[in-house]
Design an enzyme around this catalytic site. Sequence first.
Site, PDB file in Angstrom:
ATOM      1  N   THR A  87       2.246  23.902  -3.765  1.00  0.00           N
ATOM      2  CA  THR A  87       2.055  25.167  -3.038  1.00  0.00           C
ATOM      3  C   THR A  87       2.661  25.118  -1.626  1.00  0.00           C
ATOM      4  O   THR A  87       3.568  25.876  -1.299  1.00  0.00           O
ATOM      5  CB  THR A  87       0.553  25.507  -2.919  1.00  0.00           C
ATOM      6  N   PHE A 136       0.864  -1.196   0.000  1.00  0.00           N
ATOM      7  CA  PHE A 136       0.000   0.000   0.000  1.00  0.00           C
ATOM      8  C   PHE A 136       0.887   1.228   0.000  1.00  0.00           C
ATOM      9  O   PHE A 136       1.738   1.390   0.884  1.00  0.00           O
ATOM     10  CB  PHE A 136      -0.912   0.034   1.240  1.00  0.00           C
ATOM     11  N   ASP A 147       9.225   2.813   1.594  1.00  0.00           N
ATOM     12  CA  ASP A 147       8.058   3.571   2.078  1.00  0.00           C
ATOM     13  C   ASP A 147       7.913   3.341   3.584  1.00  0.00           C
ATOM     14  O   ASP A 147       7.433   2.299   4.024  1.00  0.00           O
ATOM     15  CB  ASP A 147       6.815   3.101   1.315  1.00  0.00           C
ATOM     16  N   LYS A 178       2.599  10.358   8.554  1.00  0.00           N
ATOM     17  CA  LYS A 178       1.948   9.894   9.785  1.00  0.00           C
ATOM     18  C   LYS A 178       2.601  10.453  11.061  1.00  0.00           C
ATOM     19  O   LYS A 178       2.391  11.605  11.386  1.00  0.00           O
ATOM     20  CB  LYS A 178       1.890   8.363   9.802  1.00  0.00           C
TER      21      LYS A 178
END
Length: 500
Positions: free
Chosen positions: A381, A217, A326, A357
Amino acid sequence: MAATILSRQLTNILQQNLRFSLPRSRYVSQSANKTDVDDEFDGPLMKTEVPGPKSRKLMKKLNELQNTGAVNFFCDYEESRGNYLVDVDGNRMLDLYTQIASIPLGYNHPALVKVLQNPENASTFINRPALGCLPPENYVEKLSETLLSVAPKGLKQIQTMACGSCSNENAFKAACIWYRNKERGKAIHTKEELESCMINQAPGSPDITILSFMGGFHGRTFGCLTATHSKPVHKVDIPAFNWPTAPFPTLKYPLEEFVRENAQEEERCLEEVEDLIVKFRKKGRNVAAIIIEPIQSEGGDNHASDDFFKKLRNIAKKHGCAFLCDEVQTGGGSTGKFWAHEHWGLDDPADIVTFSKKFLSGGYFYKDELRPDVPYRIFNTWLGDPSKSLMFAEVLNVIKREKLLDNVIESGKVLLQGLKDLQVLYPHILNKARGKGTFCSIDAPNETIRNQLVLKMRNKGIVLGGCGEKSIRFRPALVFRPHHANLFLNVFSDILAVHK
Ligand code: PSZ
């Protein structure tokens, strides 16, 4: 403030009763009620079923505006403390899931409240900069004090982002830019490349790919979603890139009992990775990067050996692919090391490590050679949020001051041993207790039983999460102490004893 003090006094009185009303433990009740955090409660306190009437009412209202199928209950964050999440119906629950593994110090940690109250920090909270072009004066200093002070070994460059998906998404882009520059031998683009990319055609939009693993994931944005393979519901109806998907090892637990068999399974998957890289290269679809989680989390807490990851890292190197780790869910300390990939003992570090997280914001660390050489190649941004960095600086201080990684190891031992004991007592309900630090999980026989257990536990004041098809996962905060683990185990043991 007065209301909070009053409500705390009330809860203290209620806690006295709770101690007697807690079902007698069938497990080891080692000082389950002791607390060392002044501000924290000393146990769950349930007033209604969860979701209670107030939550249900709010859900109905929200449902008029959006699909609320995923909402568990509404929370009272003001009243929540430490490891305890309080809901709007006044139910106080021990939280072993912490907003999908995202709250490093529990709720309303006093050190973080102080950061917010410090007038010197006001400007950082009020004035959110577009970091890529107008950073604040203290930006470099803050980066050095915070994120860079915990940079994975060998990675000196940092790019901040707002969330896990956009960290992975931009890490993919950084890998692709690096790969194409390597292929071309330079960073200067041809006229043909510049024109063809505008209509999404090669060579400007090249056919290079990212290899990911079944069960992985990495987020739900378009690029990430192609690399995500945990549940069909995430992917169906959404166009995907034609990228290779390798099998992730399906190991037998406990890992230490099946070393030889598991090594064979890992070898099979590694061979498949190399075959896929070669096969895709032959089709003109070179693999620019391999992305992997140190523990596949959403996919069901699937582990692999340190040796597997070391070999995978070497395969990436051999074929010229970036190795992208990841750590969005595993990073930040809950495996007992700050980075889960530190457990592997890599000779050559990963090329990119993404995080979010527990880091409160997001981003990635990367090797110097992956640094884009022109501005605006990796950009948006906000590019993160300095107010989150301020908070994160204090999170790191608390982790160090309170030796929270040691605490994770200690609490993790109690948690995992307890889960192993319970699976011996209830082999028809539980199996595959596994984990590193407090990053633990256990399996039920099927999804229905898993979901029943999670709901029953919630009504007894313990918040848990599911992952994969039938796993229960534990993702407590770093301030989860051994007595919290015992408290959880006591309640779990009681639920299991009467589970039909
Ligand atoms: O259902 C979802 O969208 C969920 S439930 C848990 C997550 C997402 N985790 C986020 C996550 C992750 O665990 C890993 C390993 N990589 C990337 C992500 C994406 O992070 P966010 O959600 O911040 O975009």
